[in-house]
Design a protein around this motif. Structure first.
Motif, PDB file in Angstrom:
ATOM      1  N   ILE A  20      59.094 -12.261 -47.262  1.00  0.00           N
ATOM      2  CA  ILE A  20      58.850 -12.013 -45.825  1.00  0.00           C
ATOM      3  C   ILE A  20      57.945 -13.059 -45.190  1.00  0.00           C
ATOM      4  O   ILE A  20      57.843 -13.130 -43.972  1.00  0.00           O
ATOM      5  CB  ILE A  20      58.227 -10.617 -45.572  1.00  0.00           C
ATOM      6  N   SER A  21      57.282 -13.862 -46.010  1.00  0.00           N
ATOM      7  CA  SER A  21      56.370 -14.856 -45.440  1.00  0.00           C
ATOM      8  C   SER A  21      57.173 -16.042 -44.913  1.00  0.00           C
ATOM      9  O   SER A  21      57.849 -16.732 -45.681  1.00  0.00           O
ATOM     10  CB  SER A  21      55.396 -15.329 -46.523  1.00  0.00           C
ATOM     11  N   PRO A  22      57.108 -16.329 -43.606  1.00  0.00           N
ATOM     12  CA  PRO A  22      57.900 -17.440 -43.059  1.00  0.00           C
ATOM     13  C   PRO A  22      57.512 -18.769 -43.694  1.00  0.00           C
ATOM     14  O   PRO A  22      58.349 -19.656 -43.814  1.00  0.00           O
ATOM     15  CB  PRO A  22      57.572 -17.424 -41.566  1.00  0.00           C
ATOM     16  N   SER A  23      56.260 -18.907 -44.125  1.00  0.00           N
ATOM     17  CA  SER A  23      55.858 -20.201 -44.700  1.00  0.00           C
ATOM     18  C   SER A  23      56.383 -20.373 -46.127  1.00  0.00           C
ATOM     19  O   SER A  23      56.352 -21.465 -46.669  1.00  0.00           O
ATOM     20  CB  SER A  23      54.335 -20.344 -44.681  1.00  0.00           C
ATOM     21  N   LEU A  43      55.696  -9.533 -50.139  1.00  0.00           N
ATOM     22  CA  LEU A  43      56.808  -8.576 -50.220  1.00  0.00           C
ATOM     23  C   LEU A  43      58.130  -9.298 -49.979  1.00  0.00           C
ATOM     24  O   LEU A  43      58.158 -10.388 -49.390  1.00  0.00           O
ATOM     25  CB  LEU A  43      56.636  -7.492 -49.146  1.00  0.00           C
ATOM     26  N   VAL A  44      59.217  -8.668 -50.407  1.00  0.00           N
ATOM     27  CA  VAL A  44      60.545  -9.243 -50.128  1.00  0.00           C
ATOM     28  C   VAL A  44      61.382  -8.254 -49.316  1.00  0.00           C
ATOM     29  O   VAL A  44      61.180  -7.045 -49.367  1.00  0.00           O
ATOM     30  CB  VAL A  44      61.316  -9.632 -51.422  1.00  0.00           C
ATOM     31  N   LYS A 352      54.748  -5.462 -43.846  1.00  0.00           N
ATOM     32  CA  LYS A 352      56.032  -5.181 -43.189  1.00  0.00           C
ATOM     33  C   LYS A 352      55.821  -4.262 -41.990  1.00  0.00           C
ATOM     34  O   LYS A 352      56.511  -4.365 -40.984  1.00  0.00           O
ATOM     35  CB  LYS A 352      57.004  -4.517 -44.176  1.00  0.00           C
ATOM     36  N   CYS A 353      54.865  -3.355 -42.120  1.00  0.00           N
ATOM     37  CA  CYS A 353      54.583  -2.455 -41.005  1.00  0.00           C
ATOM     38  C   CYS A 353      53.996  -3.238 -39.832  1.00  0.00           C
ATOM     39  O   CYS A 353      54.346  -2.991 -38.674  1.00  0.00           O
ATOM     40  CB  CYS A 353      53.657  -1.324 -41.448  1.00  0.00           C
TER      41      CYS A 353
END
Ligand code: F0G
Length: 474
Positions: A20-23, A43-44, A352-353
């Motif tokens: 989930i991390s854009p970097s 997280l994925v 994610k939240c």
């Protein structure tokens, strides 16, 4: 009860897992087991190449499947939306007919919350086979576990996740359930399910947060498939709660979704559901999201509303989060609420939240055990009832209405996450005539009144007395 029809459509390659991390953005095969990114530990998500899928062009197209209820996949309230979570071939999909839920317009509850007539809806997820919303996510994670050939599946739980996992294991006979619960920390209704369904039930001296750490270690060590909501496939199933809400509203988007927050899987899944529907052009706007903590387990509220932690396009400032967790460790702070389902201080889906709150212009509130139990009594008096954690959504909606954040004319959907029968101890203590029981279960948590109690009438075994009392009270 298992779907064993052969696969009609190739799904390989449509789904991936992605950090989930854009970097970072590392991607992995859907057919791999992970609860975090190998590269950066974040997280994925499960992500899709929608162009290669078969997504209907409008949500109304899903109505065609209503006539196919003889097909187990279309009967399921989760899998009849499988085009919106296309990660599994049909012949691997596990279902026990989950997701036959109801969106009820609840007038007496609307009045209590302060809404205009017809504007408050209750989404009854307690109608699922194991009695909570967890079945939506569990059938998806369980399906993935089956795809991966797992023989054992584990979770830490405040009760409902374990009941759901134990049920899928018992019905399918595909896997053995290993569940970790905090000792004395789960409601009897839920514990009774896990025991009767035959799960290996490990009660550890500690609470949910302790159990969560242990189950991760044990799953890694023994290669057991983990089904807590750090498992991204869980959230895919939980997206369908929002699809069914939209379906019940004839595909109109409400103004607000109000949901209790514990481990923050639901709120994360709802944000993902609406983000994807918008990207796909299936909705034109995204509702606002309100996540409601119990005040005895208010990590999200503290971080989001008090310390200003935001998703920030994926650049979450971790310093205030670490500082708060360090403070809790230093003070030996433990989550404590009558809403045992959300008695969680370290929500695994926090990031994610935060992303969901950004996507849905969200707010977070905390409500006391008193507010939760009063709201629960009102929900029960108005219909099917719910467990304490679920009523946090109604108590939160009332608070937001009072603050003027929610307008009386808004269309509001509160998610009732678990069945009324899950936690009879809390309900009976609220309605009891026995002050000692009230004090023991509720008074010890700062609950002072049971304003909406419906008390039993104790009478001698005497016909005249009984008739007199019934005339008086009815
Ligand atoms: N409501 C109920 C009835 C629950 O059981 C849970 C979570 C929640 C709300 C919170 O949902 O974690 O998605 O924010 N119960 C988990 C369990 C933790 O183990 O059964 P969330």
């Amino acid at each position: 009860m298992l779907q064993t029809k052969p696969s009609h459509r190739k799904t390989e390659g449509i789904a991936l897992q992605k950090c989930i991390s854009p970097s970072c953005g590392a991607t992995y095969e859907a057919e791999s087991v992970r609860t975090s990114c190998d590269r950066c530990g974040d997280l994925v998500d499960v992500v899709y190449d929608w162009d290669r899928g078969t997504v209907p062009t409008k949500l109304k197209d899903f109505e065609q499947f209503w006539t196919q209820r003889h097909d187990r996949l279309r009967f399921s309230g989760v899998w009849r939306f499988k085009e919106l979570l296309p990660f599994a071939p049909d012949d691997k999909i596990v279902t026990v007919g989950e997701g036959q839920t109801l969106l009820q317009q609840a007038e007496s509850v609307a009045q209590y919350v302060g809404m205009n007539a017809g504007q408050l809806y209750l989404q009854y997820e307690g109608m699922n086979p194991s009695g909570s919303f967890k079945d939506n996510g569990m059938c998806a994670a369980f399906t993935h576990a089956h795809m991966m050939g797992a023989k054992r599946a584990a979770c830490a739980s405040t009760g409902n996740t374990s009941a759901s996992l134990a049920m899928y294991c018992a019905v399918s006979q595909l896997m053995k359930a290993v569940i970790f619960v905090g000792s004395g920390k789960i409601a009897y209704g839920k514990l009774s399910q896990a025991l009767e369904y035959g799960a290996l039930t490990v009660q550890i001296a500690g609470d949910f947060d302790d159990a969560m750490i242990r189950v991760k270690q044990v799953s890694d060590e023994l290669g057991i498939y983990l089904v807590n909501s750090v498992n991204p496939f869980r959230l895919e199933g939980q997206k369908t709660i929002m699809f069914r809400v939209l379906e019940a509203l004839q595909w109109e988007v409400p103004d607000w979704i109000v949901v209790p927050g514990g481990n923050l899987g639901n709120s994360s899944a709802f944000g993902k559901a609406f983000t994807e529907l918008k990207e796909l052009g299936l909705i034109d706007r995204i509702p606002r999201l309100a996540v409601i903590n119990a005040s005895g387990a208010d990590t999200l509220y503290e971080l989001y509303e008090r310390r200003g932690v935001r998703w920030n396009g994926g650049n979450v400032d971790m310093d205030p989060i670490r500082a708060f967790y360090d403070e809790m460790d230093r003070d030996g702070a433990k989550a404590d609420t009558i809403a045992s389902a959300i008695e969680i201080n370290r929500p695994v889906n926090l990031k994610k939240c935060l992303r969901a709150l950004e996507a849905c212009d969200g707010v977070v509130r905390q409500v006391s055990d008193q507010e939760i139990l009063d709201a629960k009594a009102k929900v029960g008096a108005g219909g099917i009832g719910c467990e304490p954690a679920s009523a946090a959504s109604v108590a939160g909606a009332k608070m937001l209405r009072r603050e003027g954040v929610i307008a009386p004319s808004d269309r509001v959907v509160c998610i009732l996450t678990g069945h009324q029968l899950k936690d009879p101890t809390a309900t009976v203590a609220y309605h009891t005539t026995d002050q000692a029981v009230f004090n023991d279960v509720l008074g010890s948590r700062g609950v002072q009144r049971a304003s909406f109690a419906n008390r039993a009438v104790a009478l001698p075994n005497d016909l005249e007395e009984i008739i007199k009392a019934i005339r008086l009270y009815s």
